[in-house]
Design a protein around this motif. Structure first.
Motif, mmCIF file in Angstrom:
data_model
loop_
_atom_site.group_PDB
_atom_site.id
_atom_site.type_symbol
_atom_site.label_atom_id
_atom_site.label_comp_id
_atom_site.label_asym_id
_atom_site.label_seq_id
_atom_site.Cartn_x
_atom_site.Cartn_y
_atom_site.Cartn_z
ATOM 1 N N ASN A 88 16.143 103.320 99.270
ATOM 2 C CA ASN A 88 16.296 102.847 97.790
ATOM 3 C C ASN A 88 17.523 103.512 97.084
ATOM 4 O OD1 ASN A 88 13.749 101.576 98.016
ATOM 5 N ND2 ASN A 88 12.459 103.248 97.312
ATOM 6 N N GLN B 91 20.657 111.019 95.879
ATOM 7 C CA GLN B 91 20.456 111.359 97.152
ATOM 8 C C GLN B 91 20.954 112.464 97.770
ATOM 9 O OE1 GLN B 91 17.976 109.252 99.012
ATOM 10 N NE2 GLN B 91 18.185 110.925 100.466
ATOM 11 N N GLU C 186 12.668 106.298 100.515
ATOM 12 C CA GLU C 186 13.322 107.169 99.450
ATOM 13 C C GLU C 186 14.867 106.857 99.582
ATOM 14 O OE1 GLU C 186 12.552 110.876 96.970
ATOM 15 O OE2 GLU C 186 13.334 111.340 98.862
ATOM 16 N N ASP D 258 12.690 111.344 103.677
ATOM 17 C CA ASP D 258 11.944 110.169 103.479
ATOM 18 C C ASP D 258 12.793 109.002 103.496
ATOM 19 O OD1 ASP D 258 10.536 107.892 102.188
ATOM 20 O OD2 ASP D 258 9.059 109.374 101.227
#
Length: 222
Positions: free
Chosen positions: A46, A56, A43, A40
């Motif tokens: 961010n 992550q 995601e 994503d």
């Protein structure tokens, strides 16, 4: 070797890697064995902006587990921005990682390039290509990092470049060469090919994605 790619960050970059690998394997008349997991982009962005390396890395590691289950033997992250957590990821990954930073170090050493101007995300620029050794890494002024980052993220998420974004990055490249003496401009964001889409420029361009893809293909075929 069955190669796994973590893609989707962003979609245009994933396609760029795919096309590059297909071309490199076809050139050697070899069969490409490849599986892509779709991460994503929002995601990842961010977590990148928040500096959440561990979070992550944990997300990427789950994609790597999926790729391993699909038969992959090594994996690569198709994003220079995504390499902000590469050290954390390497420590928990269930597969060997083909690291773009290591590939760039070998490339610059081979080409005798010692001073480069880098464009990309804030993390790539502030970290000077994640602390790449042996090269003097230049970038835009500190007060311009936010603007460069915003242009890049918008382009990566949308998968296309506007005329404003093309003009911004081209002007930044010219300044890095003419004012700071960069030997080459490094496209330190995988999606920057969207902005640098002309057939030629009055300076040397080094596309990190192409250097990385070449290393993936070399290891995959050998």
């Amino acid at each position: 070797m069955h190669i796994g790619l973590i893609g989707g960050i962003g979609p245009a970059a994933t396609e760029f890697y795919y096309r590059a690998l297909v071309s490199l394997y076809a050139k050697e008349n070899r069969k490409l064995d490849l599986t892509i997991a779709n991460a994503d982009a929002r995601e990842m962005v961010n977590n990148l902006e928040a500096g959440n390396q561990k979070a992550q890395a944990a997300i990427f590691s789950r994609y790597i587990d999926q790729l391993r289950a699909a038969g992959c033997e090594a994996v690569a992250v198709t994003s220079m921005g995504g390499h902000f957590c590469i050290e954390e990821l390497e420590s928990i990954s269930s597969l060997p990682i083909i690291n773009a930073i290591s590939a760039l170090h070998a490339y610059f050493t081979k080409e005798n390039i010692t001073k480069v101007g880098v464009l990309g995300t804030r993390a790539v620029m502030q970290s000077r290509l994640y602390g790449l050794e042996g090269v003097d890494v230049l970038t835009v002024a500190e007060n311009e990092l936010g603007e460069a980052h915003a242009h890049y993220v918008s382009m990566a998420v949308s998968g296309k470049a506007t005329d404003e974004q093309r003009t911004y990055f081209e002007n930044a490249a010219v300044r890095l060469v003419s004012e700071q003496g960069a030997q080459a401009i490094v496209l330190g964001g995988t999606d920057l090919f969207l902005a640098f889409d002309k057939s030629s420029y009055p300076y040397t361009l080094v596309d990190c994605a192409l250097v990385h893809a070449a290393e993936i293909a070399r290891l995959g075929m050998n």
